[in-house]
Design an enzyme around this catalytic site. Structure first.
Site, PDB file in Angstrom:
ATOM      1  N   HIS A   1     -26.190 -75.410 -27.575  1.00  0.00           N
ATOM      2  CA  HIS A   1     -24.957 -75.054 -28.270  1.00  0.00           C
ATOM      3  C   HIS A   1     -25.202 -74.356 -29.596  1.00  0.00           C
ATOM      4  CE1 HIS A   1     -23.143 -77.241 -24.980  1.00  0.00           C
ATOM      5  NE2 HIS A   1     -22.147 -76.410 -25.191  1.00  0.00           N
TER       6      HIS A   1
ATOM      7  N   CYS B   1     -16.276 -68.664 -17.706  1.00  0.00           N
ATOM      8  CA  CYS B   1     -16.254 -68.886 -19.160  1.00  0.00           C
ATOM      9  C   CYS B   1     -17.652 -69.182 -19.715  1.00  0.00           C
ATOM     10  CB  CYS B   1     -15.272 -69.990 -19.539  1.00  0.00           C
ATOM     11  SG  CYS B   1     -15.772 -71.613 -18.958  1.00  0.00           S
TER      12      CYS B   1
END
Ligand code: PEP
Ligand code: MG
Length: 760
Positions: free
Chosen positions: A367, A682
């Site tokens: 992330h 996505c």
């Protein structure tokens, strides 16, 4: 058994000593001495590889002629040392000199030794050196000796991997040679030049790399100040505890005081500082040495004192770092360097000053890398050869296209990179010039290009008019930035701020997806396999109080906008969908009730993320239960390939262009089309030029991406004829490797003269 326990602790000690000694020469001298002693042999030596000269150099020996250290070299294909390197395995000989590969090297004086055991030191498939033991007796070394040396070689490998960096540094504060280059993994594309700025989450001795100072007077004063503050802290603690703790327990504070006094630990630390170590390093050296002495004691009471010493040291260290952090000035162009870059670290640095990210841990789709892409700045991941603090203050070129970092580059190199940066800026301006145009291909196919949101909201909102909505709002980021769960009201405000600017366009809000590499600071989860554990929907279904509050907040924020879609992450079981739908219905009834059933609370569409491979095989059932699905290629890749997206050791295996992943995505597209089940992408693949082209050829039309990729992807799609791409697809799907896929699609782009317009 007992012998193995001793061996293990000897091994651990030897490796730790090497790791902690800042001078490579001294570290290796200590290593050979300790190995010779531990194995009760007559000679131990270490040779390190020099890949420029294609030879091994004798770096340390206890048993051979010490005058040969640093002078004797052996070619990669010469002698027994070269042979160990070539074969990449241990070689154990009773009579080394009889062996045809034996090479006479008079300078080392090894005539008296007959037995030879050589073991390679290998890091990431690269031979870094060779460790040898020798003995006069003509015998094969036994299995215990061999496995000791092999185990030591494996453990030493990562410690020696930064030998390049440490060579000749002798612990200096500036160990880098000018222009040295480090290789990591591509985290986010782009190039930036800035100054390394280290952020540490907490003070910890392991993170302190040893450094010398040329101003002992200043370092002594820093140490004395920290000691003073620590003593005052103890006085306060003792006062507070007085009456609550028995007198003998309170006596620990007196012991701490005494230990810090000049006659005790304090004096040792002072001595180290006077020898040239900076205050932190001196503290680390002394605390670890004393603590280890206690650790080794037989008496359990005394052994416990090792913990006291570490606790005491930690407190002094905290105060030393406090002062340091206060005096650190943020450079004009910050390259943020951290063990693990977190969302809250990013928040500490003003956006205009942050030019790049270097994360010592993490991989391509961690992330931290996704956050860097969201911010549109380059990032290099998993580059942990250099201890954290040694990045501080160095000029760095971060090349996010190649996952490389240049440390202290010479001016001519900086000049070249500056040209690349300005070429990149020119290209970006070219893409932005078409941002206002509709998203479609040259052949007339329209696309829905949406943005992934949640982190850089201010930037994302400015693009609301140029995209078709928000395809993924990661709600976890605002949760991570807080020190407690946000209240329902706080969440209503947060979500309204996303729904409002996109009024009239869909906003897909994902329910909390924490776990994996996104821990909540106030809800730590410790698991052996976090990516296979309590993550996403699994956690929130176990905590309906968290899930319900979040859904209620979303429903309330949606009043008046009616553009909310709810997305469920990490679904691996249809029962999870049923349970989540039940809770969503419950939340809707509650909120509707709160608004007296006025009919202003609308029922949002609900979708599921396809990121766990299992659910790909239940698409028909899923299509009956929810309104849409969205493919999370980041996790789908991780779970299909069984490669932790956060682990740099296997980072080279993590690749969304792996033909197996592409075939899975192709099947998904066809199945969804057959079911008339709305599907979008996505994950990061949809925001990458090669990825979006392949996906478009498969029939995907809805893509959600980092806002910084939007202009480029729109620009690219506008130049593509889908019929040509469809012809390429079977070839892509037939590829054997991600590399082949890249070559194929890049060749296609090159033929269209688009490749050189995609980056400088
Ligand atoms: C994904 O897994 O592709 C995704 C979009 O979700 P995240 O990266 O937040 O796990
Ligand atoms: Mg995911």
């Amino acid at each position: 058994m007992c012998q193995w326990v001793t061996m293990l602790s000897q091994l651990r000690r030897i490796v730790k000593d090497v790791a902690q000694e800042p001078s490579l020469e001294k570290a290796l001298a200590g290593l050979v001495r300790n190995v010779k002693h531990a194995l009760k042999t007559e000679c131990c030596s270490v040779y390190l590889a020099d890949y420029d000269a294609h030879q091994f150099t004798l770096m340390a020996t206890d048993g051979l002629n010490p005058a040969a250290i640093g002078k004797v070299t052996i070619g990669f294909s010469e002698g027994l040392i070269g042979w160990v390197g070539q074969r990449e395995e241990p070689i154990n000989l009773a009579q080394a000199q009889q062996h045809p590969r034996f090479k006479v090297t008079p300078e080392v004086s090894e005539e008296q030794f007959s037995a030879f055991l050589g073991c390679p030191i290998i890091h990431h498939r690269k031979v870094l050196g060779v460790l040898t033991i020798q003995q006069a007796a003509s015998r094969v070394f036994n299995e215990d000796e061999e496995s000791f040396l092999v185990t030591l070689g494996v453990q030493l490998a990562s410690v020696l991997a930064n030998a390049e960096m440490r060579k000749g540094s002798a612990g200096s504060a500036a160990p880098r040679q000018q222009n040295s280059q480090l290789q990591g993994l591509i985290g986010s594309p782009g190039i930036a030049i800035g100054e390394g700025f280290v952020l540490q989450p907490a003070s910890d001795f392991d993170a302190i790399s040893l450094k010398q100072s040329d101003d002992p007077e200043k370092e002594l004063n820093r140490f004395f100040r920290a000691v003073k503050v620590t003593k005052a802290e103890f006085n306060r603690l003792a006062e507070r505890m007085n009456g609550h703790l028995p007198a003998d327990a309170l006596a620990i504070f007196d012991v701490y005081h005494q230990l810090l006094d000049a006659a005790s630990l304090g004096s040792e630390i002072e001595a180290q500082i006077k020898q040239g170590w900076c205050a932190k390093s001196a503290l680390k050296l002394v605390v670890e040495r004393f603590a280890r002495q206690f650790d080794d004691m037989e008496d359990p009471y005394l052994r416990e004192r090792g913990t006291d010493i570490r606790d005491l040291g930690q407190r002094v260290l905290n105060h030393l770092l406090e002062n340091e952090q206060k005096t650190l000035k943020l450079p004009e162009k910050v390259v943020l360097v951290a063990e693990n870059v977190t969302a809250s670290m990013l928040a500490e640095i003003p956006r205009q000053q942050l030019v790049a990210i270097v994360s010592l841990k993490g991989s391509v789709n961690s992330h931290a890398a996704i956050m860097a892409r969201a911010l549109g700045i380059p990032a290099v991941m998993g580059v942990d050869e250099l201890p954290l603090m040694q990045w501080q203050g160095h000029q760095l070129i971060v090349d996010g296209y190649h996952g490389q970092i240049l440390v202290a580059p010479v001016e001519a190199i900086c000049q070249e990179y500056r040209q690349l940066i300005s070429k990149d800026a020119e290209l970006s301006a070219r893409y932005r010039a078409e941002l206002h145009l509709p998203a479609g291909s040259a052949c007339g196919q329209t696309f829905n290009l949406m943005v992934n949101s949640g982190l850089a909201l201010d930037l994302e909102v400015t693009q609301s008019e140029f995209c078709n909505g928000v395809g993924l709002y990661r709600t976890e980021y605002p949760f991570i930035m807080r020190s407690r769960f946000p209240t329902e009201l706080e969440q209503v405000e947060l979500y309204s701020a996303v729904l409002r600017p996109y009024a009239g366009k869909p906003v897909v809000m994902r329910t909390l997806d924490v776990g994996g590499d996104k821990p909540l600071p106030y809800f730590p989860i410790s698991e052996e396999n976090p990516f296979l554990g309590w993550r996403g929907i699994r956690l929130t279904l176990d905590h309906p109080e968290i899930f319900l509050v979040q859904i209620r907040a979303m429903l309330k924020a949606n009043i008046g906008y009616n553009n909310l879609h709810i997305l469920l992450p990490m679904i691996s079981d249809l029962a999870e969908v049923d349970e989540a739908q039940r809770l969503i219905r419950q939340a809707w009834f509650e909120v509707d009730d709160e608004f007296n059933g006025e009919g202003i609370v609308s029922k949002p569409k609900v979708g599921v993320m396809i990121e766990v491979p299992a659910i790909m095989y239940q698409l028909p059932e899923l299509a009956r239960k929810v309104d849409f699905c969205s493919v999370g290629t980041n996790d789908l890749t991780q779970y299909l390939l069984a490669v932790d997206r956060n682990n740099p050791r296997v980072g080279n295996l993590y690749d969304a262009l792996h033909p197996a992943v592409l075939r899975a995505l192709n099947q998904l597209a066809q199945q969804a089309q057959g079911l008339q089940f709305p599907i979008s992408i996505c994950g990061e693949l949809g925001g990458e030029p090669l990825g979006v082209l392949i996906l478009a050829a498969m029939g995907y039309q809805n893509f959600s991406m980092n806002h910084s990729n939007l202009a480029k992807i729109k620009w690219l799609l506008r130049r593509i004829d889908l019929s040509e791409l469809r012809l390429l697809l079977p070839e892509v799907l037939a590829c054997h490797s991600p590399k082949q896929v890249r070559v194929l699609v890049q060749r296609f782009l090159d033929q269209k003269q688009l490749l050189n317009q995609l980056r400088a």
